[in-house]
Design a protein around this motif. Structure first.
Motif, mmCIF file in Angstrom:
data_model
loop_
_atom_site.group_PDB
_atom_site.id
_atom_site.type_symbol
_atom_site.label_atom_id
_atom_site.label_comp_id
_atom_site.label_asym_id
_atom_site.label_seq_id
_atom_site.Cartn_x
_atom_site.Cartn_y
_atom_site.Cartn_z
ATOM 1 N N GLY A 83 18.101 146.311 35.011
ATOM 2 C CA GLY A 83 18.708 147.643 35.068
ATOM 3 C C GLY A 83 20.144 147.592 35.548
ATOM 4 O O GLY A 83 21.011 148.326 35.053
ATOM 5 N N GLN A 84 20.409 146.711 36.502
ATOM 6 C CA GLN A 84 21.783 146.556 36.988
ATOM 7 C C GLN A 84 22.677 146.006 35.884
ATOM 8 O O GLN A 84 23.814 146.459 35.697
ATOM 9 C CB GLN A 84 21.797 145.657 38.228
ATOM 10 N N GLY A 85 22.153 145.045 35.136
ATOM 11 C CA GLY A 85 22.902 144.510 33.999
ATOM 12 C C GLY A 85 23.143 145.572 32.943
ATOM 13 O O GLY A 85 24.227 145.652 32.361
ATOM 14 N N ARG A 86 22.125 146.393 32.702
ATOM 15 C CA ARG A 86 22.266 147.459 31.705
ATOM 16 C C ARG A 86 23.341 148.455 32.126
ATOM 17 O O ARG A 86 24.175 148.862 31.315
ATOM 18 C CB ARG A 86 20.932 148.180 31.500
ATOM 19 N N ARG A 87 23.338 148.854 33.387
ATOM 20 C CA ARG A 87 24.350 149.801 33.865
ATOM 21 C C ARG A 87 25.757 149.196 33.777
ATOM 22 O O ARG A 87 26.716 149.891 33.414
ATOM 23 C CB ARG A 87 24.021 150.276 35.279
ATOM 24 N N ALA A 88 25.882 147.927 34.077
ATOM 25 C CA ALA A 88 27.182 147.261 33.942
ATOM 26 C C ALA A 88 27.602 147.212 32.471
ATOM 27 O O ALA A 88 28.775 147.434 32.145
ATOM 28 C CB ALA A 88 27.121 145.854 34.538
ATOM 29 N N ALA A 89 26.661 146.955 31.584
ATOM 30 C CA ALA A 89 26.962 146.935 30.149
ATOM 31 C C ALA A 89 27.381 148.323 29.672
ATOM 32 O O ALA A 89 28.318 148.451 28.866
ATOM 33 C CB ALA A 89 25.757 146.436 29.364
ATOM 34 N N GLU A 90 26.713 149.362 30.164
ATOM 35 C CA GLU A 90 27.103 150.727 29.808
ATOM 36 C C GLU A 90 28.547 151.005 30.234
ATOM 37 O O GLU A 90 29.318 151.620 29.486
ATOM 38 C CB GLU A 90 26.165 151.745 30.469
ATOM 39 N N THR A 91 28.895 150.542 31.411
ATOM 40 C CA THR A 91 30.263 150.729 31.909
ATOM 41 C C THR A 91 31.259 150.002 31.006
ATOM 42 O O THR A 91 32.296 150.573 30.619
ATOM 43 C CB THR A 91 30.383 150.228 33.360
ATOM 44 N N LEU A 92 30.947 148.763 30.670
ATOM 45 C CA LEU A 92 31.846 147.997 29.794
ATOM 46 C C LEU A 92 31.964 148.651 28.418
ATOM 47 O O LEU A 92 33.074 148.744 27.862
ATOM 48 C CB LEU A 92 31.334 146.562 29.641
ATOM 49 N N LEU A 93 30.838 149.066 27.868
ATOM 50 C CA LEU A 93 30.862 149.708 26.548
ATOM 51 C C LEU A 93 31.678 151.005 26.584
ATOM 52 O O LEU A 93 32.469 151.280 25.675
ATOM 53 C CB LEU A 93 29.441 149.978 26.053
ATOM 54 N N GLY A 94 31.461 151.774 27.634
ATOM 55 C CA GLY A 94 32.203 153.045 27.756
ATOM 56 C C GLY A 94 33.706 152.812 27.878
ATOM 57 O O GLY A 94 34.509 153.508 27.239
#
Length: 187
Positions: A171-182
């Motif tokens: 989940g932490q990786g997913r949230r970081a990926a969301e930030t990068l994608l955004g």
């Protein structure tokens, strides 16, 4: 490639269970033979060396990984959603009772360059995953340098989840990926 030889696939499955649970070096060929219920002669006819068996196990693990990623992304049409689905796959995997981290990292950590066949198999899988993520990043029309960043998040989540026994790493990786994608989409 699907293995239609039940003896061969039984040996690979037995070796996979044992290697993943205890490590490649801690498991002898006789233990694999015994676990699979196969004669030593038959086993060595199929796998002349332990390296050959390790490579077959890694090919099996590659199929499991690819199938898991595909299942997590099934029905998703947006490349960004398919990127994030990687972390959903990881979240499910990290909570499995037999989770012991990335089998590829584990094998490389044990055998390193001492087994050129195993090292090549590990490299093939890691490159294939990086290529998959790069293709999704291209489809999303995002900067190419985003792909290795996403890969590092996924790889780091696997290592963290295994070492710290912390499935929340997905989940932490997913949230970081969301930030990068955004951030990449906004740029």
């Amino acid at each position: 490639m699907i293995d239609d030889d039940p003896v061969r696939s039984g040996l690979v499955a037995a070796a996979d269970r044992l290697f993943y649970a205890r490590g490649v070096q801690a498991v002898g060929m006789d233990a694999v033979r015994s676990e699979a219920g196969v004669s030593l002669k038959r086993m060595y006819n199929l796998f002349p060396s332990k390296d050959d068996l390790v490579v077959a196990v890694l090919a099996h693990r590659s199929r499991i990984w690819d199938d898991g990623i595909a299942a997590a992304a099934e029905g998703l049409t947006e490349p960004q959603d398919r990127i994030l689905a990687i972390f959903d796959f990881l979240a499910d995997w990290f909570t499995q009772s037999d989770f012991r981290g990335c089998a590829f990292i584990n094998v490389y950590g044990e055998l390193g360059p001492n087994s050129s066949k195993a090292a090549a198999a590990v490299e093939r899988q890691k490159r294939a995953f990086a290529d998959y993520v790069a293709a999704l990043v291209r489809e999303a029309d995002l900067p190419a340098d985003l792909a290795p960043q996403i890969v590092l998040l996924a790889e780091g989540a696997q290592t963290t989840a295994a070492i710290l026994d912390d499935p929340a790493a997905a989940g932490q990786g997913r949230r970081a990926a969301e930030t990068l994608l955004g951030a990449a989409a906004a740029a």
